[in-house]
Design an enzyme around this catalytic site. Structure first.
Site, PDB file in Angstrom:
ATOM      1  N   ALA A  16     -28.010   4.604  -8.115  1.00  0.00           N
ATOM      2  CA  ALA A  16     -27.681   3.751  -9.341  1.00  0.00           C
ATOM      3  C   ALA A  16     -26.812   4.523 -10.388  1.00  0.00           C
ATOM      4  O   ALA A  16     -25.755   4.094 -10.662  1.00  0.00           O
ATOM      5  CB  ALA A  16     -28.798   3.080  -9.898  1.00  0.00           C
ATOM      6  N   SER A  40     -32.594  15.016 -12.938  1.00  0.00           N
ATOM      7  CA  SER A  40     -33.470  16.289 -12.702  1.00  0.00           C
ATOM      8  C   SER A  40     -33.481  16.492 -11.230  1.00  0.00           C
ATOM      9  O   SER A  40     -34.071  15.748 -10.540  1.00  0.00           O
ATOM     10  CB  SER A  40     -34.679  15.914 -13.183  1.00  0.00           C
ATOM     11  OG  SER A  40     -35.631  16.953 -12.647  1.00  0.00           O
ATOM     12  N   VAL A  48     -32.904   6.915   0.434  1.00  0.00           N
ATOM     13  CA  VAL A  48     -32.884   6.250   1.655  1.00  0.00           C
ATOM     14  C   VAL A  48     -31.888   4.885   1.971  1.00  0.00           C
ATOM     15  O   VAL A  48     -31.906   4.100   2.885  1.00  0.00           O
ATOM     16  CB  VAL A  48     -34.166   6.027   2.188  1.00  0.00           C
ATOM     17  CG1 VAL A  48     -35.115   7.179   2.660  1.00  0.00           C
ATOM     18  CG2 VAL A  48     -35.373   5.131   1.282  1.00  0.00           C
ATOM     19  N   ALA A  51     -28.055   0.999   4.184  1.00  0.00           N
ATOM     20  CA  ALA A  51     -27.219  -0.090   4.698  1.00  0.00           C
ATOM     21  C   ALA A  51     -26.774  -0.978   3.518  1.00  0.00           C
ATOM     22  O   ALA A  51     -27.513  -1.103   2.427  1.00  0.00           O
ATOM     23  CB  ALA A  51     -28.136  -0.933   5.706  1.00  0.00           C
ATOM     24  N   LYS A  79     -20.731  -2.035   9.972  1.00  0.00           N
ATOM     25  CA  LYS A  79     -21.968  -2.946   9.895  1.00  0.00           C
ATOM     26  C   LYS A  79     -21.455  -4.422   9.904  1.00  0.00           C
ATOM     27  O   LYS A  79     -20.816  -4.764   8.941  1.00  0.00           O
ATOM     28  CB  LYS A  79     -22.862  -2.824   8.752  1.00  0.00           C
ATOM     29  CG  LYS A  79     -24.099  -3.623   8.676  1.00  0.00           C
ATOM     30  CD  LYS A  79     -25.026  -3.429   7.723  1.00  0.00           C
ATOM     31  CE  LYS A  79     -25.848  -4.483   7.623  1.00  0.00           C
ATOM     32  NZ  LYS A  79     -26.877  -4.207   6.346  1.00  0.00           N
ATOM     33  N   PRO A  97     -25.280 -12.705  11.190  1.00  0.00           N
ATOM     34  CA  PRO A  97     -23.868 -11.879  10.994  1.00  0.00           C
ATOM     35  C   PRO A  97     -23.337 -11.944   9.339  1.00  0.00           C
ATOM     36  O   PRO A  97     -23.608 -13.125   8.624  1.00  0.00           O
ATOM     37  CB  PRO A  97     -23.115 -12.913  11.902  1.00  0.00           C
ATOM     38  CG  PRO A  97     -23.757 -14.295  12.040  1.00  0.00           C
ATOM     39  CD  PRO A  97     -25.213 -13.945  11.419  1.00  0.00           C
ATOM     40  N   VAL A 186     -35.873  14.420 -18.681  1.00  0.00           N
ATOM     41  CA  VAL A 186     -36.184  13.951 -20.038  1.00  0.00           C
ATOM     42  C   VAL A 186     -37.770  13.779 -20.174  1.00  0.00           C
ATOM     43  O   VAL A 186     -38.543  13.410 -19.384  1.00  0.00           O
ATOM     44  CB  VAL A 186     -35.597  12.331 -20.021  1.00  0.00           C
ATOM     45  CG1 VAL A 186     -36.116  11.502 -21.095  1.00  0.00           C
ATOM     46  CG2 VAL A 186     -34.104  12.241 -19.501  1.00  0.00           C
ATOM     47  N   THR A 345     -30.122  -5.276   0.137  1.00  0.00           N
ATOM     48  CA  THR A 345     -29.640  -5.774  -0.947  1.00  0.00           C
ATOM     49  C   THR A 345     -29.644  -4.935  -2.433  1.00  0.00           C
ATOM     50  O   THR A 345     -29.073  -5.148  -3.327  1.00  0.00           O
ATOM     51  CB  THR A 345     -30.068  -7.219  -1.452  1.00  0.00           C
ATOM     52  OG1 THR A 345     -31.605  -6.848  -1.150  1.00  0.00           O
ATOM     53  CG2 THR A 345     -29.673  -8.151  -0.342  1.00  0.00           C
TER      54      THR A 345
HETATM   55  C1  LIG Z   1     -37.634   2.831   2.160  1.00  0.00           C
HETATM   56  C2  LIG Z   1     -36.529   2.358   1.293  1.00  0.00           C
HETATM   57  C3  LIG Z   1     -35.256   1.813   2.153  1.00  0.00           C
HETATM   58  C4  LIG Z   1     -34.328   1.494   1.416  1.00  0.00           C
HETATM   59  N1  LIG Z   1     -33.039   1.027   2.088  1.00  0.00           N
HETATM   60  C5  LIG Z   1     -31.961   0.372   1.493  1.00  0.00           C
HETATM   61  C6  LIG Z   1     -30.933   0.154   2.225  1.00  0.00           C
HETATM   62  O1  LIG Z   1     -31.005   0.207   3.397  1.00  0.00           O
HETATM   63  N2  LIG Z   1     -29.891  -0.393   1.400  1.00  0.00           N
HETATM   64  C7  LIG Z   1     -29.926  -0.714   0.236  1.00  0.00           C
HETATM   65  O2  LIG Z   1     -28.932  -1.053  -0.470  1.00  0.00           O
HETATM   66  N3  LIG Z   1     -30.920  -0.149  -0.670  1.00  0.00           N
HETATM   67  C8  LIG Z   1     -31.898   0.304   0.268  1.00  0.00           C
HETATM   68  N4  LIG Z   1     -32.985   0.870  -0.674  1.00  0.00           N
HETATM   69  C9  LIG Z   1     -33.054   0.926  -2.266  1.00  0.00           C
HETATM   70  C10 LIG Z   1     -32.056   2.176  -2.661  1.00  0.00           C
HETATM   71  O3  LIG Z   1     -32.696   3.396  -1.909  1.00  0.00           O
HETATM   72  C11 LIG Z   1     -32.172   2.224  -4.066  1.00  0.00           C
HETATM   73  O4  LIG Z   1     -31.701   1.064  -4.642  1.00  0.00           O
HETATM   74  C12 LIG Z   1     -31.186   3.433  -4.644  1.00  0.00           C
HETATM   75  O5  LIG Z   1     -31.402   4.365  -3.994  1.00  0.00           O
HETATM   76  C13 LIG Z   1     -30.945   3.462  -5.804  1.00  0.00           C
HETATM   77  O6  LIG Z   1     -32.316   4.046  -6.289  1.00  0.00           O
HETATM   78  P1  LIG Z   1     -32.008   4.705  -7.851  1.00  0.00           P
HETATM   79  O7  LIG Z   1     -30.708   5.381  -8.101  1.00  0.00           O
HETATM   80  O8  LIG Z   1     -32.314   3.504  -8.561  1.00  0.00           O
HETATM   81  O9  LIG Z   1     -33.331   5.731  -7.949  1.00  0.00           O
HETATM   82  P2  LIG Z   1     -33.718   7.143  -7.370  1.00  0.00           P
HETATM   83  O10 LIG Z   1     -32.866   7.474  -6.207  1.00  0.00           O
HETATM   84  O11 LIG Z   1     -35.079   7.220  -7.428  1.00  0.00           O
HETATM   85  O12 LIG Z   1     -33.057   8.115  -8.437  1.00  0.00           O
HETATM   86  C14 LIG Z   1     -33.679   8.362  -9.728  1.00  0.00           C
HETATM   87  C15 LIG Z   1     -33.014   9.418 -10.423  1.00  0.00           C
HETATM   88  O13 LIG Z   1     -33.771   9.506 -11.718  1.00  0.00           O
HETATM   89  C16 LIG Z   1     -33.920  10.830 -11.941  1.00  0.00           C
HETATM   90  N5  LIG Z   1     -35.005  11.027 -12.840  1.00  0.00           N
HETATM   91  C17 LIG Z   1     -36.230  10.443 -12.936  1.00  0.00           C
HETATM   92  N6  LIG Z   1     -36.963  10.746 -13.933  1.00  0.00           N
HETATM   93  C18 LIG Z   1     -36.222  11.690 -14.518  1.00  0.00           C
HETATM   94  C19 LIG Z   1     -36.743  12.143 -15.677  1.00  0.00           C
HETATM   95  N7  LIG Z   1     -37.823  12.253 -16.273  1.00  0.00           N
HETATM   96  N8  LIG Z   1     -35.602  13.087 -16.253  1.00  0.00           N
HETATM   97  C20 LIG Z   1     -34.324  13.111 -15.659  1.00  0.00           C
HETATM   98  N9  LIG Z   1     -33.958  12.578 -14.530  1.00  0.00           N
HETATM   99  C21 LIG Z   1     -35.133  12.055 -13.910  1.00  0.00           C
HETATM  100  C22 LIG Z   1     -34.147  11.536 -10.611  1.00  0.00           C
HETATM  101  O14 LIG Z   1     -34.184  12.900 -10.807  1.00  0.00           O
HETATM  102  C23 LIG Z   1     -33.112  10.852  -9.912  1.00  0.00           C
HETATM  103  O15 LIG Z   1     -31.672  11.515  -9.853  1.00  0.00           O
HETATM  104  C24 LIG Z   1     -34.001   1.354  -0.046  1.00  0.00           C
HETATM  105  C25 LIG Z   1     -35.304   1.716  -0.659  1.00  0.00           C
HETATM  106  C26 LIG Z   1     -36.494   2.287  -0.296  1.00  0.00           C
HETATM  107  C27 LIG Z   1     -37.696   2.408  -0.944  1.00  0.00           C
END
Ligand SMILES: Cc1cc2nc3c(=O)[nH]c(=O)nc-3n(C[C@H](O)[C@H](O)[C@H](O)COP(=O)(O)OP(=O)(O)OC[C@H]3O[C@@H](n4cnc5c(N)ncnc54)[C@H](O)[C@@H]3O)c2cc1C
Length: 503
Positions: A16, A40, A48, A51, A79, A97, A186, A345
């Site tokens: 994200a 961090s 993970v 897809a 895909k 599909p 943070v 999604t």
């Molecule tokens: C099992 C599983 C399978 C998935 N498979 C898919 C898929 O196939 N397709 C799909 O679209 N989505 C999938 N997702 C969802 C996808 O992984 C997430 O939407 C995506 O990785 C976004 O994560 P994020 O960036 O929101 O959070 P994260 O990846 O958790 O990143 C959080 C960030 O915040 C930082 N952070 C947290 N606290 C602090 C702090 N105090 N100070 C500084 N930095 C901090 C961390 O260092 C990290 O960089 C899956 C999720 C799971 C759990």
């Protein structure tokens, strides 16, 4: 006096954070605006999400990303949809599909014609009219042909990729576009007493990072939206009880299929995502019905090559924040909500969050009108995707475990109940507002999960059935012929990997 936002601070460097940073670097950096991302390394990312669904192509185009460069950088593959194994009875399989089924006739959706004619000779299953399904079954791949009347013109596709390589790829682009990365943790937020807005972030080494707009991409922690702004989490685990996953990469296995596989088990389901350099595998399960040790053993018993790393466990809760934008904080990704990856999604929801934020971009006045609209649109997105995912669990004949018995008999949201009832009577599907999944997706999953309508739209009877059946048979044959000429998916990927220019 309000003025343009001068400082955007993104917290988090997962998928994200770097998607937001890459988009902001390209479109919000006008030379006046400072864009900072804090992450961090000590905390790490979920990493993970592998897809995706077809709108990702739009995001890549928006960022000016070349497809070949992107696939080489992320180990990606193509895909064409998702194969669901064992979701209706435990012994079945069906394909969801991307793209369309057949061609609509005089405003009537193709599946209505199919419902009327399906028992005639040579008509066959509805999948025979989906370009993506027909191509996927052959293990082939090509992008949709440009001519709108070509048999495979309704094909759509997305990607599988390595999420950590994707974040690294976007990071390079964002930094080239001027985004400043700060490594740090943070510790707390400083808020304005009068407005309640976040004014600055204090890192654990004492640094103070000021900002005007804060984008919370801190993952499940939801540091800013949840902790600082106190926006409550709406829990959906009574409908979606899976709350754990265990993931393991395995050695690449050939041929590389052009689709995700989702196999149902007694207390959850398993994903299989083929990449160029490895296969991603994981089991999503309900901890009330399966222990972590048993989940790990089940996953390892159902992989097709050797693991290349230790299995990794993750915990989560299905649901979303009641609002995604509060004060001067907007949450993207896991900080805003989580829906299990059954229909891939989550990355799309990040993309939606970014494009809606750009469309409603605030000034320092942070007007309520924009914020309310953003929250309404994002809420609708999450809610309609939630319904689509619940459909897979609820519309089933599986009765072989407490997990399936609970899901099959539970009360579902009224919005989903209405959709199921409309489909069950005459196969009708309506797409509301800008809900993500279009008619063909609902049709594929409703039929795949065993909901065969009792009838069809009576307007179909105004058409000449014999002529229609002939036309449909020709369409089927045309699609099969066109698909037979396409190269194998693995060969397409090998060509892309070998050449910086050739697709
Ligand atoms: C099992 C599983 C399978 C998935 N498979 C898919 C898929 O196939 N397709 C799909 O679209 N989505 C999938 N997702 C969802 C996808 O992984 C997430 O939407 C995506 O990785 C976004 O994560 P994020 O960036 O929101 O959070 P994260 O990846 O958790 O990143 C959080 C960030 O915040 C930082 N952070 C947290 N606290 C602090 C702090 N105090 N100070 C500084 N930095 C901090 C961390 O260092 C990290 O960089 C899956 C999720 C799971 C759990």
């Amino acid at each position: 006096m309000t003025r343009a936002i001068g400082q955007v601070v993104i917290v988090g460097g997962g998928t994200a954070g770097w998607m937001m940073a890459a988009a902001a670097g390209r479109f919000l950096d006008d030379g006046q605006r400072r864009i900072t991302l804090i992450e961090s390394d000590a905390i790490g990312t979920v990493g993970v999400g592998e897809a995706t669904i077809p709108p990702i192509l739009k995001f890549n185009r928006f960022l000016g990303i070349d497809e070949g460069e992107f696939l080489r950088a992320t180990g990606g593959s193509f895909k064409l949809g998702i194969e669901f194994v064992g979701w209706e009875t435990g012994q079945d399989r069906y394909f969801h599909p991307f793209g369309t089924f057949g061609q609509d006739v005089e405003g009537l959706a193709f599946h209505q014609l199919w419902l009327k004619l399906r028992s005639r000779d040579g008509i066959g299953p509805i999948g025979a009219y989906s370009p993506a399904d027909v191509v996927a079954r052959r293990g082939a791949f090509a992008p949709p042909p440009p001519e709108s009347r070509a048999p495979l013109s309704g094909l759509a596709y997305a990607y599988h990729f390595d999420a950590s390589l994707y974040a690294a790829f976007l990071r390079r682009r964002a930094e080239e576009d001027g985004v400043i990365r700060i490594e740090g943790r943070v510790d707390r937020t400083e808020r304005d007493e009068a407005t309640g807005h976040v004014r600055a972030l204090i890192l654990d080494d004492g640094r103070r990072i000021e900002g005007e707009l804060f984008v919370d991409c801190s993952g499940f922690r939801s540091l800013l939206l949840g902790d600082a702004m106190g926006v409550e989490f709406e829990d959906w685990s009574h409908w979606l009880p899976c709350d754990r996953a265990v993931a393991v990469p395995t050695r690449r296995s050939d041929p590389i299929i052009p689709f995700t596989r989702a196999t149902a088990h007694a207390a959850g389901w398993q994903w299989r995502i083929p990449l160029q350099h490895r296969t991603g595998n994981g089991l999503v399960y309900s901890s009330a019905h399966l222990s972590d040790d048993d989940a790990r053993a089940l996953l390892l018993a159902n992989i097709d090559t050797e693991p290349t790393a230790e299995p990794r466990h993750l915990s989560f809760r299905a649901g979303r924040r009641q609002r995604f934008w509060s004060g001067n904080v907007v949450a993207l990704g896991l900080a805003g909500g989580f829906l299990e990856p059954l229909e891939s999604t989550s990355i799309h929801l990040i993309q939606q969050g970014i494009s809606k934020l750009f469309a409603l971009f605030p000034d320092t006045g942070f007007g309520r009108i924009e914020r309310d609209e953003y929250n309404r649109q994002m809420g609708d997105q999450y809610d309609s995707i939630r319904d689509f995912i619940i459909l897979h669990y609820h519309a089933t004949r599986r009765d072989d475990s407490p997990f399936w018995r609970h899901l099959r008999t539970m009360a579902v949201p009224d919005s989903l109940r209405r959709k199921i009832d409309l489909f069950r009577t005459k196969g009708r599907v309506f797409r509301y507002d800008d809900e993500l999944f279009a008619v063909p997706s609902w049709v594929a999953v409703m039929l795949g999960q065993g909901i065969m309508p009792d009838g069809y739209d009576p307007v179909v009877d105004a058409l000449d059935a014999d002529r229609l059946a002939d036309g449909i048979r020709r369409l089927r044959a045309g699609m099969a012929q066109a698909a037979a000429t396409l190269p194998a998916h693995g060969d397409v990927l090998a060509r892309i990997a070998a050449s910086p220019r050739v697709r």
